[in-house]
Design a protein around this motif. Sequence first.
Motif, PDB file in Angstrom:
ATOM      1  N   PRO A  37       0.838  -1.198   0.000  1.00  0.00           N
ATOM      2  CA  PRO A  37       0.000   0.000   0.000  1.00  0.00           C
ATOM      3  C   PRO A  37       0.873   1.247   0.000  1.00  0.00           C
ATOM      4  CG  PRO A  37      -0.163  -1.165   2.105  1.00  0.00           C
ATOM      5  CD  PRO A  37       0.719  -1.982   1.214  1.00  0.00           C
ATOM      6  N   ALA A  38       0.330   2.345  -0.488  1.00  0.00           N
ATOM      7  CA  ALA A  38       1.068   3.606  -0.490  1.00  0.00           C
ATOM      8  C   ALA A  38       1.404   4.001   0.943  1.00  0.00           C
ATOM      9  CB  ALA A  38       0.236   4.692  -1.155  1.00  0.00           C
ATOM     10  N   GLY A  39       2.552   4.594   1.115  1.00  0.00           N
ATOM     11  CA  GLY A  39       2.932   5.136   2.411  1.00  0.00           C
ATOM     12  C   GLY A  39       3.557   4.158   3.383  1.00  0.00           C
ATOM     13  N   VAL A  40       3.853   2.949   2.950  1.00  0.00           N
ATOM     14  CA  VAL A  40       4.474   1.972   3.861  1.00  0.00           C
ATOM     15  C   VAL A  40       5.797   2.515   4.400  1.00  0.00           C
ATOM     16  CG1 VAL A  40       5.573  -0.306   3.989  1.00  0.00           C
ATOM     17  CG2 VAL A  40       3.379  -0.047   2.850  1.00  0.00           C
ATOM     18  N   PHE A  41       6.537   3.225   3.570  1.00  0.00           N
ATOM     19  CA  PHE A  41       7.855   3.714   3.966  1.00  0.00           C
ATOM     20  C   PHE A  41       7.892   5.224   4.162  1.00  0.00           C
ATOM     21  CE2 PHE A  41       8.534  -0.170   1.455  1.00  0.00           C
ATOM     22  CZ  PHE A  41       9.019  -0.967   2.469  1.00  0.00           C
ATOM     23  N   GLY A  42       6.759   5.846   4.193  1.00  0.00           N
ATOM     24  CA  GLY A  42       6.701   7.286   4.426  1.00  0.00           C
ATOM     25  C   GLY A  42       5.754   7.958   3.457  1.00  0.00           C
ATOM     26  N   THR A  43       5.265   9.074   3.850  1.00  0.00           N
ATOM     27  CA  THR A  43       4.250   9.782   3.085  1.00  0.00           C
ATOM     28  C   THR A  43       4.752  10.284   1.745  1.00  0.00           C
ATOM     29  OG1 THR A  43       3.250  10.460   5.170  1.00  0.00           O
ATOM     30  CG2 THR A  43       2.577  11.670   3.200  1.00  0.00           C
ATOM     31  N   TYR A  44       5.967  10.779   1.699  1.00  0.00           N
ATOM     32  CA  TYR A  44       6.453  11.444   0.487  1.00  0.00           C
ATOM     33  C   TYR A  44       7.444  10.619  -0.317  1.00  0.00           C
ATOM     34  CZ  TYR A  44       4.184  15.302   2.769  1.00  0.00           C
ATOM     35  OH  TYR A  44       3.257  16.092   3.382  1.00  0.00           O
ATOM     36  N   GLN A  45       7.433   9.300  -0.160  1.00  0.00           N
ATOM     37  CA  GLN A  45       8.338   8.448  -0.909  1.00  0.00           C
ATOM     38  C   GLN A  45       7.545   7.401  -1.667  1.00  0.00           C
ATOM     39  OE1 GLN A  45      11.994   7.074   1.027  1.00  0.00           O
ATOM     40  NE2 GLN A  45      11.233   8.042   2.878  1.00  0.00           N
ATOM     41  N   ASP A  46       7.947   7.146  -2.902  1.00  0.00           N
ATOM     42  CA  ASP A  46       7.335   6.002  -3.562  1.00  0.00           C
ATOM     43  C   ASP A  46       7.906   4.745  -2.915  1.00  0.00           C
ATOM     44  OD1 ASP A  46       9.715   5.066  -4.917  1.00  0.00           O
ATOM     45  OD2 ASP A  46       9.325   6.391  -6.600  1.00  0.00           O
ATOM     46  N   ASN A  47       7.259   3.623  -3.146  1.00  0.00           N
ATOM     47  CA  ASN A  47       7.667   2.392  -2.457  1.00  0.00           C
ATOM     48  C   ASN A  47       9.079   1.957  -2.811  1.00  0.00           C
ATOM     49  OD1 ASN A  47       5.417   2.034  -0.834  1.00  0.00           O
ATOM     50  ND2 ASN A  47       4.289   0.989  -2.444  1.00  0.00           N
ATOM     51  N   ASP A  48       9.518   2.189  -4.035  1.00  0.00           N
ATOM     52  CA  ASP A  48      10.871   1.777  -4.421  1.00  0.00           C
ATOM     53  C   ASP A  48      11.924   2.530  -3.609  1.00  0.00           C
ATOM     54  OD1 ASP A  48       9.346   0.475  -6.334  1.00  0.00           O
ATOM     55  OD2 ASP A  48      10.586   1.083  -8.020  1.00  0.00           O
TER      56      ASP A  48
END
Length: 192
Positions: A37-48
């Motif tokens: 899901p979007a935001g797993v690693f932070g609000t302003y970062q894409d998952n990659d």
Amino acid sequence: MRLFSASPLALAGALSLALSLGACATLPATRNTPFLPAGVFGTYQDNDIGAINQSAWAFASPANTRGNPIEAARAIIALEYLSGELPENPRWVGMGSTIKFRINEARGDLRHIVGIRPDAPPQLVVNALLALAWDLQFGNQTAALQALASPVFTQPPRVTLQALSNLPYVQTANLATVRAAEVEFPGGGVRG
């Protein structure tokens, strides 16, 4: 009456911009690349980028995740994701195959350390670890242990949680994720 007039150069520029933006997008989930899901690693970062940042930071030192199974779970989610995403997404065609191989090797090492079945589908591993992180974040210990009772884990839930709370230094994970970060951010290391 003509409302829109564009030169061929302007159209080529717009097409180039659209293709460039599309190349940065995360591809749909596959057998090897789990959906995140979007935001797993932070609000302003894409998952990659988020996965590269999270894993490079987490595996740089055991102190970064010691006593914090949420961060350890997120780092393992990142490896599960990157193991499929880096070889499958054309965005990473410039990343050497050695780095991609080493990321996959690090995933195997972490699976062994934490007690995740080597043949477990990445999506099931990610789903269980996302549920664990969510439940721990909101203080639901019972649900967290239920997430770790998934058949993807080879140890009892409390043993798995202890492993996540005390990850050792894993050289393969440290070196592979630092190399991935160097490719993404030449000369600058990890950026948030």
